[in-house]
Structure formats: C-alpha cells, structure tokens
Write a protein that holds these residues in place. Structure first.
Motif, PDB file in Angstrom:
ATOM      1  N   PRO A 117      -4.329  -2.364  -3.128  1.00  0.00           N
ATOM      2  CA  PRO A 117      -5.353  -1.410  -3.568  1.00  0.00           C
ATOM      3  C   PRO A 117      -6.163  -1.890  -4.761  1.00  0.00           C
ATOM      4  O   PRO A 117      -7.301  -1.441  -4.946  1.00  0.00           O
ATOM      5  CB  PRO A 117      -4.531  -0.161  -3.927  1.00  0.00           C
ATOM      6  N   LEU A 153      -9.706  -2.983  -3.976  1.00  0.00           N
ATOM      7  CA  LEU A 153     -10.710  -2.077  -3.432  1.00  0.00           C
ATOM      8  C   LEU A 153     -11.945  -2.024  -4.324  1.00  0.00           C
ATOM      9  O   LEU A 153     -11.855  -2.201  -5.547  1.00  0.00           O
ATOM     10  CB  LEU A 153     -10.125  -0.666  -3.295  1.00  0.00           C
ATOM     11  N   TYR A 206     -11.171   9.225  -3.536  1.00  0.00           N
ATOM     12  CA  TYR A 206      -9.702   9.195  -3.565  1.00  0.00           C
ATOM     13  C   TYR A 206      -9.164  10.320  -4.448  1.00  0.00           C
ATOM     14  O   TYR A 206      -8.225  11.034  -4.066  1.00  0.00           O
ATOM     15  CB  TYR A 206      -9.242   7.834  -4.079  1.00  0.00           C
ATOM     16  N   GLN A 223     -11.235   6.658   0.639  1.00  0.00           N
ATOM     17  CA  GLN A 223     -12.091   5.832  -0.202  1.00  0.00           C
ATOM     18  C   GLN A 223     -13.562   5.933   0.206  1.00  0.00           C
ATOM     19  O   GLN A 223     -14.396   5.204  -0.318  1.00  0.00           O
ATOM     20  CB  GLN A 223     -11.644   4.370  -0.134  1.00  0.00           C
ATOM     21  N   TRP A 238     -13.192   5.419  -5.613  1.00  0.00           N
ATOM     22  CA  TRP A 238     -12.087   6.102  -6.271  1.00  0.00           C
ATOM     23  C   TRP A 238     -12.373   7.570  -6.572  1.00  0.00           C
ATOM     24  O   TRP A 238     -11.447   8.382  -6.662  1.00  0.00           O
ATOM     25  CB  TRP A 238     -11.683   5.342  -7.536  1.00  0.00           C
ATOM     26  N   TRP A 272       0.807  -1.223   0.000  1.00  0.00           N
ATOM     27  CA  TRP A 272       0.000   0.000   0.000  1.00  0.00           C
ATOM     28  C   TRP A 272       0.839   1.271   0.000  1.00  0.00           C
ATOM     29  O   TRP A 272       0.278   2.379  -0.031  1.00  0.00           O
ATOM     30  CB  TRP A 272      -0.922  -0.005   1.224  1.00  0.00           C
ATOM     31  N   TYR A 305       0.433   3.441  -3.104  1.00  0.00           N
ATOM     32  CA  TYR A 305      -0.910   4.032  -3.019  1.00  0.00           C
ATOM     33  C   TYR A 305      -0.875   5.276  -2.142  1.00  0.00           C
ATOM     34  O   TYR A 305      -1.469   6.316  -2.485  1.00  0.00           O
ATOM     35  CB  TYR A 305      -1.849   2.971  -2.453  1.00  0.00           C
TER      36      TYR A 305
END
Length: 417
Positions: free
Chosen positions: A333, A336, A344, A309, A341, A40, A43
C-alpha cells in the motif's frame, strides 16, 4: 451463522491483483505472486474489512474461470504452500477467507475432458462433462453461455456431485471459511440442494454465497440451500439512481430489498470484478454517495479492491475487456498514489459507522421523503431486534451528490465532504 452476521468483505481478483499474465501464459510465468497479498492484509484490516473474498485461485488456462485443476493453486500465483501461508496470515489477523468455486464449467483444455473425449462415453471421467456424444462430426461438449473455451460440467450425474463436494470440502479442511459459487444461477438449484447438505455436514460453519444476477432471489435461496446471493438489483439501482438523478429507482429497489431481507441476508456491493468501476460510472463524489447507501442498508457488503482508493476502469465487451477493472496492484500500500487516500478514509469512516450499529446487517428501510434528486430514508433494526435506535440517511443530488447521516436523536454521525 454467527461469524458472518457482521462480515464486510474485501473482494480481490488475485490473478490481476498479483500481476499474473492472463492470456497465453507459459512456464516462465510461474512464481509465488500470491504472497504479494500478504503485504495488503493489514491494509484490509485498517480499512475495516473482516474477510477476504478471493476470485479464482486454482490452476486454469487463462483468466481463472477456465479451470484445469481445482485441487491446486495456479502456478502463476505460486505453490499450494503459498496458498496455505495466505490462509494462515489471514486468520492470524482475524480475517476470514472464502474462495471462488467455478463449478458451472471448466476449460475446454481440462485434462479430464480431453481424456474423456479420447476414450469415449463409457470412460471413467465422461460423466463429469456435458457432452453431446451423438453430435454430427463427433462428440461435442456443451459450453457456457456461448464461450467455446468454457465447457459445462454435467450437473445431472452423481460423479459431478461428488466432484464438487470433494473440492469444496478439500479446501474447507485447509482452513477457508466458505465459498462463492460462480454462475450459480446457471445450474439447477436441485444440484446445489444435493451438494450443500453434504458440505455442511462436513463443515457446518461454512458460508455459501451464490452468484445470481436476475430472477427470484428468495426462491433460489430456498431451493438451493445457499446462505446468500449477490444483490445485483440493488447494485444497479444505486449507481443508476445517482447517475440519472432518479431516486425513485433507489426507493423501489430498497422496497424489494426489504422483502429479500425477510428471507435471507443478501451480499451487497457497488463494485466487483465483472463491472465498470463505480468511480468511472459516477465520479469520485458519486462513488462516495453510493458507498454511503451501501453501508446504511441491510446486507453483507463487499468492497471491490481498488474502489476504496477511487480506482477507475471501464469494462468492455471484447477480448481483454475485463483488464481495466482487474489491474495489477503495487507490492504494498505504501506505493499507492496519494490521491486515493481521501476515498479510503471515507470508506473507513462509513465502515466504522456500520460496525458501531451492527443491527444494520438485517435492517430495513422506510422512505420519509422522496423526489428525483432528494431522498430521505430511515433505517431500523428488523422488528426492533437488538436496538431501538434508527438512522436517517439524507441524499441530495441537486447540485452535486451529497449525503448526511443522523442518529435517532438527530445527531449528525457523518457528512459527505
């Protein structure tokens, strides 16, 4: 403290994130779960974070805040080598990393406490813990905020001072960049004023964040020697003003926030491992509005993992009541759900805006117009430092939460979709 001036933390509760069993774990629960976090890190970088703020990682009885050994990784998360690998992987990506230091209390099952209770008040480890040795029926450890399983350290003794200093320096030597001091408010600032100079002598670049909920933040910072504290006043004002359509509360809190910024740079947030998820409190639109406020006022922000998220979860006052806000994450990720998104990307956009205006870290706000459902504030660098520019933030809650951010020329920089 140059490196932290523009820090943005991605806050992770590792035991939950990595899927470790929280209650009644046994040896079958051991494993290298912490390495899931390595998947992660890119990310977090792409989100715009500059560091990882980790919840407790040390050996503990259940949830991490009941420590058994703060010199070793919890075996439910893996080995000390796994922890060293995470630190290396963070630094390879330019991510700083700070640990959660639980120095207010320990598990009632802590081996040193059990030895002290067995051997008596003159035993070598007895001075570490706050025990009523004269209690009727035998020695009685004093506990943290009524929790029988959380026994207080004795912060009046040199032994505890040496212990906390040793733990902090031990992990700074192994590459971490600072500490969050859990429940710092529950310990007299004089204790921290004895410990922290010793830590800073060992590592002058370490950043120290104290968890403080209520009280006089500037006084605590000055008396204790911490660099920053958790800005719970602003957290409450952001979500409450949006939920109740009472932006006068936000304005009042921002005036207080300006006063704090004259003394130190607070850690600001709209979510953490101890509170109901912002998307559960305000819905998706309201959560993004809250984020826009967070990232356009002074402070060192932290984003609680999953909030970017749109994760939901309600904290409840019961055994296991934190589970919903401390869920397990998938292995990477890529697993997910697709619906998060957009949130995000809103985080990326607003974090990017903040990075393009680095003076926001110490910026102060000035109200331009205000009523219950509409508020415009101007954000400027403190005393004109670093930039003559300013931003204007227009919040409107009339029909639905909505924010527009303009620069000093009137150019629109961001609009809530």
């Amino acid at each position: 403290m140059g490196w932290v001036d523009n820090a943005i933390w991605w806050h992770v509760y590792p035991l939950g994130f990595c899927g470790a069993p929280i209650r009644e774990p046994d040896e079958s629960a051991h494993g290298p779960r912490l390495l899931r976090l390595v998947n992660w890190l890119d990310y977090a970088v792409e989100l715009g974070a500059s560091g990882m703020l980790l919840g407790p990682v040390f050996a503990s009885h259940t949830h991490g805040y009941d420590s058994l050994d703060q010199f070793h990784l919890d075996r439910r998360l893996g080995s000390d080598d796994n922890l060293a690998e995470l630190i290396t992987q963070c630094h390879a990506r330019g991510l700083r990393i700070i640990f959660d230091g639980v120095f207010s209390h320990a598990s009632a099952q802590h081996p040193a406490l059990l030895r002290a209770l067995q051997q008596g008040p003159d035993s070598p480890e007895a001075a570490l813990f706050d025990v009523d040795w004269q209690a009727p029926g035998g020695p009685q450890p004093r506990v943290f905020e009524g929790h029988a399983d959380l026994v207080r350290f004795n912060h009046e003794t040199k032994e505890t001072e040496n212990y906390v200093t040793e733990v902090m320096c031990h992990w700074l030597d192994r590459g971490i960049d600072g500490w969050r001091l859990d429940a710092a408010y529950s310990i007299e600032p004089a204790f921290w004023s004895r410990v922290l100079p010793r830590v800073r002598e060992h590592n002058p670049q370490a950043w120290i964040l104290g968890e403080v909920i209520h009280g006089d933040y500037p006084e605590f910072v000055a008396a204790s020697g911490v660099d920053s504290v958790t800005q719970y006043e602003l957290w409450k004002a952001i979500w409450s003003s949006i939920k109740e359509k009472n932006l006068f509360e936000l304005d009042w809190s921002l005036k207080r926030h300006n006063e704090f910024l004259a003394h130190f740079i607070p850690n600001t947030f709209i979510g953490n491992h101890d509170v109901t998820r912002i998307a559960s409190t305000l819905g998706e639109e309201g959560a993004v509005t809250a984020l826009a406020i967070l990232l356009t006022v002074g402070g060192i922000p932290s984003i609680y993992s999953g909030d970017e998220q749109g994760f939901t979860g309600i904290k409840e006052d019961r055994l296991g009541g934190d589970d919903a806000v401390r869920p397990a994450f998938p292995d990477s990720p890529a697993q997910l759900a697709p619906w998060g998104w957009d949130t995000y990307r809103a985080h990326q956009d607003l974090i990017g805006l903040r990075r393009r205006h680095p003076w926001l870290t110490s910026a102060t706000t000035q109200p331009l117009s205000l009523d219950n459902t509409a508020y415009t504030y101007r954000v400027t660098a403190r005393d004109g430092e670093r930039s003559p520019d300013y931003l204007e933030v227009h919040i409107n809650l009339e029909s639905h939460p909505h924010v527009i951010i303009l620069d000093s020329s009137g150019t629109e920089l961001w609009r809530q979709q």
